[in-house]
Design a protein around this motif. Structure first.
Motif, PDB file in Angstrom:
ATOM      1  N   ASN A  92       1.895  -5.774   7.043  1.00  0.00           N
ATOM      2  CA  ASN A  92       0.511  -5.686   6.578  1.00  0.00           C
ATOM      3  C   ASN A  92       0.026  -7.086   6.210  1.00  0.00           C
ATOM      4  OD1 ASN A  92      -1.045  -4.543   3.505  1.00  0.00           O
ATOM      5  ND2 ASN A  92      -1.956  -4.670   5.525  1.00  0.00           N
TER       6      ASN A  92
ATOM      7  N   TYR B   8      -8.538  -8.496  -2.208  1.00  0.00           N
ATOM      8  CA  TYR B   8      -8.002  -8.453  -3.576  1.00  0.00           C
ATOM      9  C   TYR B   8      -7.532  -9.814  -4.030  1.00  0.00           C
ATOM     10  CZ  TYR B   8      -7.737  -3.731  -1.776  1.00  0.00           C
ATOM     11  OH  TYR B   8      -8.055  -2.548  -1.179  1.00  0.00           O
TER      12      TYR B   8
ATOM     13  N   TYR C 170       0.859  -1.182   0.000  1.00  0.00           N
ATOM     14  CA  TYR C 170       0.000   0.000   0.000  1.00  0.00           C
ATOM     15  C   TYR C 170       0.906   1.248   0.000  1.00  0.00           C
ATOM     16  CZ  TYR C 170      -3.563   3.038   2.258  1.00  0.00           C
ATOM     17  OH  TYR C 170      -4.445   4.034   2.586  1.00  0.00           O
TER      18      TYR C 170
ATOM     19  N   TYR D  89      -7.432  -5.614   7.002  1.00  0.00           N
ATOM     20  CA  TYR D  89      -8.155  -6.715   6.335  1.00  0.00           C
ATOM     21  C   TYR D  89      -8.255  -7.961   7.216  1.00  0.00           C
ATOM     22  CZ  TYR D  89      -7.504  -3.646   2.364  1.00  0.00           C
ATOM     23  OH  TYR D  89      -7.526  -2.549   1.534  1.00  0.00           O
TER      24      TYR D  89
ATOM     25  N   TYR E 254       2.382   3.865   3.108  1.00  0.00           N
ATOM     26  CA  TYR E 254       3.517   3.686   4.030  1.00  0.00           C
ATOM     27  C   TYR E 254       4.685   4.555   3.571  1.00  0.00           C
ATOM     28  CZ  TYR E 254       0.846  -0.587   4.963  1.00  0.00           C
ATOM     29  OH  TYR E 254      -0.160  -1.467   5.239  1.00  0.00           O
TER      30      TYR E 254
ATOM     31  N   ASP F 184      -0.461  -3.132  10.119  1.00  0.00           N
ATOM     32  CA  ASP F 184      -1.699  -2.666   9.488  1.00  0.00           C
ATOM     33  C   ASP F 184      -2.586  -3.885   9.270  1.00  0.00           C
ATOM     34  OD1 ASP F 184      -3.702  -1.757   7.859  1.00  0.00           O
ATOM     35  OD2 ASP F 184      -2.392  -0.680   6.484  1.00  0.00           O
TER      36      ASP F 184
HETATM   37  C1  LIG Z   1      -3.461  -1.731   3.588  1.00  0.00           C
HETATM   38  C2  LIG Z   1      -4.344  -0.554   3.794  1.00  0.00           C
HETATM   39  N1  LIG Z   1      -4.197   0.171   4.902  1.00  0.00           N
HETATM   40  C3  LIG Z   1      -4.963   1.238   5.148  1.00  0.00           C
HETATM   41  C4  LIG Z   1      -5.950   1.632   4.262  1.00  0.00           C
HETATM   42  C5  LIG Z   1      -6.752   2.857   4.570  1.00  0.00           C
HETATM   43  O1  LIG Z   1      -8.065   2.573   4.838  1.00  0.00           O
HETATM   44  P1  LIG Z   1      -9.001   3.602   5.604  1.00  0.00           P
HETATM   45  O2  LIG Z   1      -8.318   4.936   5.625  1.00  0.00           O
HETATM   46  O3  LIG Z   1     -10.255   3.637   4.808  1.00  0.00           O
HETATM   47  O4  LIG Z   1      -9.188   3.069   6.974  1.00  0.00           O
HETATM   48  C6  LIG Z   1      -6.154   0.897   3.098  1.00  0.00           C
HETATM   49  C7  LIG Z   1      -7.179   1.316   2.148  1.00  0.00           C
HETATM   50  O5  LIG Z   1      -7.401   0.776   1.114  1.00  0.00           O
HETATM   51  C8  LIG Z   1      -5.324  -0.230   2.858  1.00  0.00           C
HETATM   52  O6  LIG Z   1      -5.470  -0.963   1.768  1.00  0.00           O
END
Ligand SMILES: Cc1ncc(COP(=O)(O)O)c(C=O)c1O
Length: 368
Positions: free
Chosen positions: A159, A311, A124, A194, A127, A191
Motif C-alpha cells: 500500500n 494523512y 489499513y 492514494y 487487509y 492498493d
Molecule cells: C488504504 C485504503 N484502501 C482502500 C480503502 C477503501 O476505499 P474505498 O472503498 O472508498 O474505495 C481505503 C479507505 O479509506 C484505504 O484507506
C-alpha cells in the motif's frame, strides 16, 4: 444448530467504537468538533460527475459486471496515463469501491487454511479482515527478509502511499517485492488508492514498467475514486493488472452479483476523463496539509513518513491514547495509531478531510 456468528466471529470488534469516549470529549468543545479521525471526503462531488450520474438515472436494465465499453476504455486510459502502464495487455474491472475488493480478494483468489497472506506491519485494517474471511493466515511484514523462505505465501498486499503512514515505497522496493512473489508463484496486490496524492514524493504504481518489467503477470493494482474525486458515497473503484487474474475475478463476480450500478459506471467515466477537478481537489488537500503540518509541529508533534496520501502520521513520542486525549480536550479528534497494528501505538493519524473552516480552527487550539 445456531450458526450465528460463524463468520462474523472471525472478525474483530469494529475498531472505531473504541474512540467513542474521546469523540464525546472533543464534541463538547465550545468551538465545536474538528474531526480529523476518519478519512471521509467533505468537499462536494464535482458537477461534471453529478451530471453524468443524473443523465444515467434511467437505467432499468442490469448493468455489466465487466463495466460498459465506455467505462472499460476510461479505466484503461487512466491506468496508462496515471500509472504509467505503457505496455498493452492489462485487464481492468470496476469494483463497488475498493474496500469490498480488499475484503474479498483472498476469498475470490481461492485462498484458505494453510495459505499465507502478507500485509504491511502498520496498515489499513481491511487487509486483515479479508485474510480472516478467507480463513487464511496473516503475516505482518514490511521487508522480504522478515518473511524468510515461506513457500506458503500466496498473496502480498502493499500500500503506497500508505494508510496510515503516508509512506511512499520507491520503485526499486516494489520491484523486489514483485520479483520475490513471481519466483514463488505468489500474487502482489498493490492498493494504490492514494496514488494521485503525492506531496514530497512521487508515488509509483506496480503497473509502471520499472516495477513490473512490462509484464502484468501476478500483479494487481487496486484503485478508488473515493478520495481523488470525492466519490466515497458512490462506491467507485477498480482493479487493473494480470489479465488472467482479472478474468477470474470477473467470472466469480458475475455469479456473485458484485456489480457496479449503471449510473455509477457513467459517473466513473466522467470522473476518469476529467483531471481538472482532481487537480483542484489535490490543491485543497495540499493547503490543508500545510496548515496542519505547521500547527502539529508547532505543538511538539513530529510528522513521520507522510510524503503522500491523505494523512499525517504524527507522534510526540508518547503512547497514542495520551495524544488522542490531549487533542480531544482541544476539540480535535484523531485516530490512535494502534488501530493500524501494534507498531502504531506511539503515533496518531491525522486526516486531511475537514473543511477549510474547521481546519482554520486548529492552529489556535493547538497553541493552547
Ligand atoms: C488504504 C485504503 N484502501 C482502500 C480503502 C477503501 O476505499 P474505498 O472503498 O472508498 O474505495 C481505503 C479507505 O479509506 C484505504 O484507506
Amino acid at each position: 444448530m445456531n450458526r450465528t456468528g460463524a463468520v462474523s466471529g472471525r472478525l474483530p470488534e469494529f475498531t472505531w467504537d473504541v474512540l467513542d469516549a474521546a469523540a464525546t470529549v472533543a464534541a463538547a468543545h465550545p468551538g465545536g468538533l474538528v474531526n480529523l479521525s476518519m478519512g471521509t471526503p467533505v468537499d462536494p462531488v464535482p458537477e461534471v460527475i453529478r451530471q453524468a450520474l443524473a443523465a444515467a438515472s434511467n437505467s432499468p436494465g442490469y448493468p455489466l459486471t465487466a463495466g460498459t465499453p465506455a467505462l472499460r476504455a476510461a479505466i484503461t486510459d487512466w491506468v496508462r496515463r496515471s500509472c504509467g502502464a505503457t505496455t498493452e495487455g492489462f485487464g481492468v474491472l470496476p469494483t463497488i469501491g475498493s474496500k469490498e475488493l480488499v475484503a474479498w480478494l483472498p476469498t475470490l483468489l481461492g485462498l484458505g487454511a494453510g495459505d499465507v497472506v502478507v500485509v504491511p506491519r502498520i496498515c489499513y485494517p481491511t487487509y486483515s479482515d479479508g485474510v480472516r474471511l478467507a480463513g487464511a493466515t496473516e503475516v505482518r511484514a514490511d521487508s522480504l527478509t522478515a518473511l524468510g523462505p515461506d513457500s506458503r505465501v500466496r498473496l502480498v498486499w502493499i500500500n503506497s502511499p500508505g494508510n496510515p503512514t503516508g509512506k511512499v515505497l520507491p520503485a526499486a522496493h516494489l520491484r523486489k517485492v514483485v520479483d520475490w512473489a513471481r519466483e514463488r508463484g505468489a500474487i502482489v496486490a498493490s492498493d494504490e488508492c492514494y496514488l494521485p496524492l503525492g506531496w514530497d514524493a512521487e508515488p509509483v504504481s506496480v503497473l509502471a514498467p520499472e516495477v513490473c518489467g512490462g509484464s502484468y503477470d501476478n500483479v494487481l493494482a487496486v484503485h478508488s475514486l473515493s478520495k481523488r474525486s470525492n466519490l466515497a458515497g458512490y462506491r467507485a473503484g477498480f482493479v487493473a493488472g494480470d489479465p488472467t487474474l482479472v478474468a477470474e475475478l470477473l467470472k466469480i463476480r458475475k455469479h456473485a452479483g458484485m456489480i457496479v450500478p449503471a449510473p455509477v459506471q457513467a459517473a466513473m467515466v466522467a470522473a476518469l476523463q476529467d483531471e481538472t477537478h482532481a487537480a483542484a481537489q489535490q490543491e485543497r488537500y495540499r493547503a490543508r496539509r500545510d496548515r496542519l503540518v505547521a500547527a502539529f509541529t508547532g505543538a511538539g508533534f513530529r510528522i513521520d513518513d507522510s510524503q503522500a496520501g491523505l494523512y499525517l502520521w504524527a507522534t510526540r513520542d508518547e503512547e497514542c491514547w495520551a495524544s488522542v486525549d490531549w487533542l480531544a480536550r482541544r476539540g480535535i479528534l484523531v485516530a490512535p495509531g494502534v488501530f493500524y497494528g501494534p507498531g502504531g501505538d506511539r503515533h496518531v493519524r491525522v486526516a486531511l478531510t475537514e473543511s477549510d473552516e474547521r481546519i482554520a480552527e486548529v492552529p489556535a487550539r493547538l497553541a493552547q
